[in-house]
Write an enzyme that holds these catalytic residues in place. Structure first.
Site, PDB file in Angstrom:
ATOM      1  N   LYS A 170       0.890  -1.184   0.000  1.00 40.75           N
ATOM      2  CA  LYS A 170       0.000   0.000   0.000  1.00 40.75           C
ATOM      3  C   LYS A 170       0.920   1.224   0.000  1.00 40.75           C
ATOM      4  CE  LYS A 170      -1.650   2.945   1.893  1.00 40.75           C
ATOM      5  NZ  LYS A 170      -1.406   4.337   1.457  1.00 40.75           N
ATOM      6  N   GLU A 246       9.316   1.108  10.949  1.00 41.45           N
ATOM      7  CA  GLU A 246      10.381   2.096  10.679  1.00 41.45           C
ATOM      8  C   GLU A 246       9.707   3.459  10.778  1.00 41.45           C
ATOM      9  OE1 GLU A 246      13.498   1.553  10.276  1.00 41.45           O
ATOM     10  OE2 GLU A 246      13.617  -0.582   9.819  1.00 41.45           O
TER      11      GLU A 246
HETATM   12  P1  NAP Z   1       2.556   8.674   7.257  1.00 44.19           P
HETATM   13  O1  NAP Z   1       1.589   9.784   7.195  1.00 44.19           O
HETATM   14  O2  NAP Z   1       2.690   7.929   8.517  1.00 44.19           O
HETATM   15  O3  NAP Z   1       2.149   7.719   6.061  1.00 44.19           O
HETATM   16  C1  NAP Z   1       2.886   6.561   5.759  1.00 44.19           C
HETATM   17  C2  NAP Z   1       1.997   5.564   5.059  1.00 44.19           C
HETATM   18  O4  NAP Z   1       0.950   5.167   5.943  1.00 44.19           O
HETATM   19  C3  NAP Z   1       1.309   6.085   3.806  1.00 44.19           C
HETATM   20  O5  NAP Z   1       1.213   5.041   2.885  1.00 44.19           O
HETATM   21  C4  NAP Z   1      -0.054   6.483   4.327  1.00 44.19           C
HETATM   22  O6  NAP Z   1      -1.047   6.502   3.343  1.00 44.19           O
HETATM   23  C5  NAP Z   1      -0.316   5.375   5.316  1.00 44.19           C
HETATM   24  N1  NAP Z   1      -1.294   5.709   6.346  1.00 44.19           N
HETATM   25  C6  NAP Z   1      -1.651   6.927   6.815  1.00 44.19           C
HETATM   26  N2  NAP Z   1      -2.567   6.798   7.785  1.00 44.19           N
HETATM   27  C7  NAP Z   1      -2.804   5.470   7.935  1.00 44.19           C
HETATM   28  C8  NAP Z   1      -3.655   4.701   8.779  1.00 44.19           C
HETATM   29  N3  NAP Z   1      -4.461   5.256   9.692  1.00 44.19           N
HETATM   30  N4  NAP Z   1      -3.618   3.359   8.660  1.00 44.19           N
HETATM   31  C9  NAP Z   1      -2.812   2.768   7.763  1.00 44.19           C
HETATM   32  N5  NAP Z   1      -1.994   3.439   6.919  1.00 44.19           N
HETATM   33  C10 NAP Z   1      -1.987   4.773   7.014  1.00 44.19           C
HETATM   34  O7  NAP Z   1       4.018   9.133   6.894  1.00 44.19           O
HETATM   35  P2  NAP Z   1       4.514   9.991   5.660  1.00 44.19           P
HETATM   36  O8  NAP Z   1       4.122  11.402   5.916  1.00 44.19           O
HETATM   37  O9  NAP Z   1       4.103   9.355   4.378  1.00 44.19           O
HETATM   38  O10 NAP Z   1       6.095   9.806   5.756  1.00 44.19           O
HETATM   39  C11 NAP Z   1       6.879  10.577   6.568  1.00 44.19           C
HETATM   40  C12 NAP Z   1       7.211   9.836   7.847  1.00 44.19           C
HETATM   41  O11 NAP Z   1       7.850   8.593   7.523  1.00 44.19           O
HETATM   42  C13 NAP Z   1       8.218  10.578   8.688  1.00 44.19           C
HETATM   43  O12 NAP Z   1       7.840  10.524  10.034  1.00 44.19           O
HETATM   44  C14 NAP Z   1       9.510   9.810   8.464  1.00 44.19           C
HETATM   45  O13 NAP Z   1      10.436   9.924   9.495  1.00 44.19           O
HETATM   46  C15 NAP Z   1       9.018   8.426   8.318  1.00 44.19           C
HETATM   47  N6  NAP Z   1      10.009   7.604   7.624  1.00 44.19           N
HETATM   48  C16 NAP Z   1      10.688   6.679   8.359  1.00 44.19           C
HETATM   49  C17 NAP Z   1      11.650   5.894   7.750  1.00 44.19           C
HETATM   50  C18 NAP Z   1      12.403   4.875   8.542  1.00 44.19           C
HETATM   51  O14 NAP Z   1      13.017   4.010   7.922  1.00 44.19           O
HETATM   52  N7  NAP Z   1      12.412   4.920   9.856  1.00 44.19           N
HETATM   53  C19 NAP Z   1      11.912   6.041   6.383  1.00 44.19           C
HETATM   54  C20 NAP Z   1      11.200   6.990   5.669  1.00 44.19           C
HETATM   55  C21 NAP Z   1      10.232   7.762   6.311  1.00 44.19           C
HETATM   56  P3  NAP Z   1      -1.574   7.894   2.727  1.00 44.19           P
HETATM   57  O15 NAP Z   1      -0.436   8.436   1.951  1.00 44.19           O
HETATM   58  O16 NAP Z   1      -2.723   7.505   1.905  1.00 44.19           O
HETATM   59  O17 NAP Z   1      -1.939   8.761   3.896  1.00 44.19           O
END
Ligand code: NAP
Length: 473
Positions: A170, A246
């Site tokens: 997803k 992650e």
């Molecule tokens: P996010 O808002 O948490 O979204 C990540 C993924 O989860 C997207 O596919 C999103 O879909 C989905 N999602 C959102 N709400 C959800 C829910 N309630 N249930 C299930 N899935 C859901 O994060 P982001 O803004 O895309 O990415 C930035 C974050 O990722 C930052 O905090 C960054 O630090 C973290 N990150 C961590 C790593 C690591 O390896 N530790 C690597 C890269 C990024 P939608 O797009 O449709 O909302």
């Protein structure tokens, strides 16, 4: 290009579709099928149906398919980089770097697929043998963010397929096109129908929850924010689903007075500006020992001020726009608060007028210790600098966060470097290096930055169960 859902090896349309925007202009560049709960369950059906044959395939055969995926990705590197830049906004130079990094996960796990070794030992009593075999976990749900649309997908698909698991991916709604291009590539590489399914959806909460409550799903691997990670951990508890998380970071970057300052500034530029600051590994807080803080800030300011901001697709661009309006508004608000708290912007600090989601490279000095910018993940091209006077103070400041993904240390004293690395509460440390990501290394965080590791041999173990067979012979 394909813009429908990829389920069971077929392109499946959906009743509704959603728009993908170009962050450089805000214009619509594509409309993608919007997966529903029914589609999600169909994808789980397909993954469950393909699971037995894929797990039974000889490891060498799985390895060769992954190796073909690597070759295809390298051949299509330029095409994929342009697609990533188009939907994510990042500069082409960053997008090319991402494709090379992403492809390496297929190559690394092609090599690991044939090394899922178990063990045989004699019980301490001598009464029997302890045989341990490794078996695939089963159907996995993979949820990825927008900041590395290719690498976050291959970092999960590579080890899952190597281990013999089948998956439903997803992708983030801001960047589904790269994931769909990967589906095409994997099918061409020989991945059988149903082994990899790709499900873009605007209803992420509903579709992921439905899959985690389907008893055929045995694992969720999530990369994204800590906030969403908490929700998925709670949902995974219902069916006791395996989890790899992650999550967010708040990386400290420590520079001691005995460091090679040129190397520290080079490292700071990589740690801060790779991907325009939109990386979980991005240096979020710079702690610099007082005697060199002025010099460090001046050099960093000169380097940041010299970067060219522009559309990601423009070859001369060094920093592209941020991914969307919410992200740029958040960065701007954190900078405004820091300035209100008494910080000084030595470069940048003002959102430019005009279309697109741009924010300029910014350096902040004299940042107040209570400022939100030191506690929250900035996810943009902003470097706040704080001074320190002693090693213990530096470690205390660095560890004063609920996050623990990565930390960076610059020092000319190796003993201090290792001592501080051990004391830092982080899953990874860059010691005199501004870049830690490597497909051959275990990537992951402690505290609220995550659970489990991706990459390296450990990355494949996360997709394998150990089965213990007690036996006599
Ligand atoms: P996010 O808002 O948490 O979204 C990540 C993924 O989860 C997207 O596919 C999103 O879909 C989905 N999602 C959102 N709400 C959800 C829910 N309630 N249930 C299930 N899935 C859901 O994060 P982001 O803004 O895309 O990415 C930035 C974050 O990722 C930052 O905090 C960054 O630090 C973290 N990150 C961590 C790593 C690591 O390896 N530790 C690597 C890269 C990024 P939608 O797009 O449709 O909302």
């Amino acid at each position: 290009m394909e813009t429908d859902l990829f389920i069971g090896g077929k392109w499946v349309p959906a009743e509704s579709r959603f728009d993908v925007l170009d962050p450089a202009t805000g214009d619509v560049i594509a409309s993608v099928a919007d997966g529903t709960v029914a589609h999600a369950l169909a994808a789980v059906d397909a993954a469950a149906g393909a699971a037995r044959d894929w797990a039974a395939k000889p490891p060498r055969a799985r390895s060769e398919i992954l190796r073909s995926a690597y070759t295809l990705m390298v051949e299509r590197a330029e095409e994929l980089a342009k697609l990533i830049s188009l939907e994510n906004g990042k500069a082409l130079v960053d997008a090319r770097g991402e494709v090379a990094y992403a492809a390496e996960f297929f190559r690394w796990y092609a090599e690991e697929a044939v090394r899922a070794a178990g063990s045989i030992t004699t019980a301490p009593s001598g009464a029997n043998r302890i045989v341990v075999v490794r078996q695939p976990v089963g159907v996995c749900v993979l949820v990825t963010p927008w900041n590395f649309p290719a690498a976050m997908a291959t970092r999960k698909i590579g080890p899952a397929l190597a281990a013999g698991c089948t998956v439903v991916l997803k992708p983030a709604s801001d960047t589904p096109l790269t994931a769909l291009a990967l589906a095409v590539l994997l099918a061409e590489a020989g991945v059988p129908d149903g082994v990899v399914n790709v499900l873009p959806s605007r209803s992420s909460g509903q579709v992921v929850s439905a899959m985690l409550h389907d008893s055929r799903v045995r694992k969720v691997s999530f990369t994204g924010s800590t906030e969403v990670g908490r929700i998925l951990l709670a949902q995974a508890a219902d069916n006791v689903v395996n989890t790899s998380m992650e999550l967010g970071g708040n990386a400290p970057f420590l520079v001691f007075a005995d460091a090679d300052l040129d190397a520290a500034v080079d490292g700071a530029m990589i740690a801060k500006m790779r991907n325009g600051g939109e990386a979980c590994t991005a240096a979020n807080r710079f702690y610099v020992e007082a005697p060199i803080a002025g010099d460090f800030a001046a050099r960093l300011t000169a380097r940041m001020a010299g970067l060219r901001l522009g559309p990601g697709a423009d070859e001369s661009t060094q920093v592209g726009p941020l991914v969307n309006e919410d992200t740029v508004a958040k960065v701007d608000s954190l900078v405004r608060q820091a300035l209100d708290d008494g910080a000084t912007a030595t470069t940048g600090g003002t959102r430019p007028a005009g279309p697109g989601f741009y924010y300029p490279p910014t350096v902040l000095t004299a940042v107040s210790p209570g400022s939100a910018i030191l506690r929250e993940e900035i996810f943009g091209p902003v470097a706040p600098i704080v001074t320190f006077d002693s090693e213990s103070e530096a470690v205390g400041l660095a560890n004063d966060t609920e996050y623990g993904l990565v930390a960076y240390v610059y020092t000319g004293d190796l003993a201090r470097g290792l001592r501080v690395s051990e004391a830092l509460e982080a899953g990874m440390v860059g010691l005199n290096r501004g870049l830690v990501s490597d497909p051959a290394a275990p990537f992951g965080g402690v505290k609220q930055s995550g659970i489990g590791r991706e990459g390296g041999h450990e990355g494949m173990l996360d997709y394998l169960e150990s089965k213990y067979i007690a036996t006599n012979w």
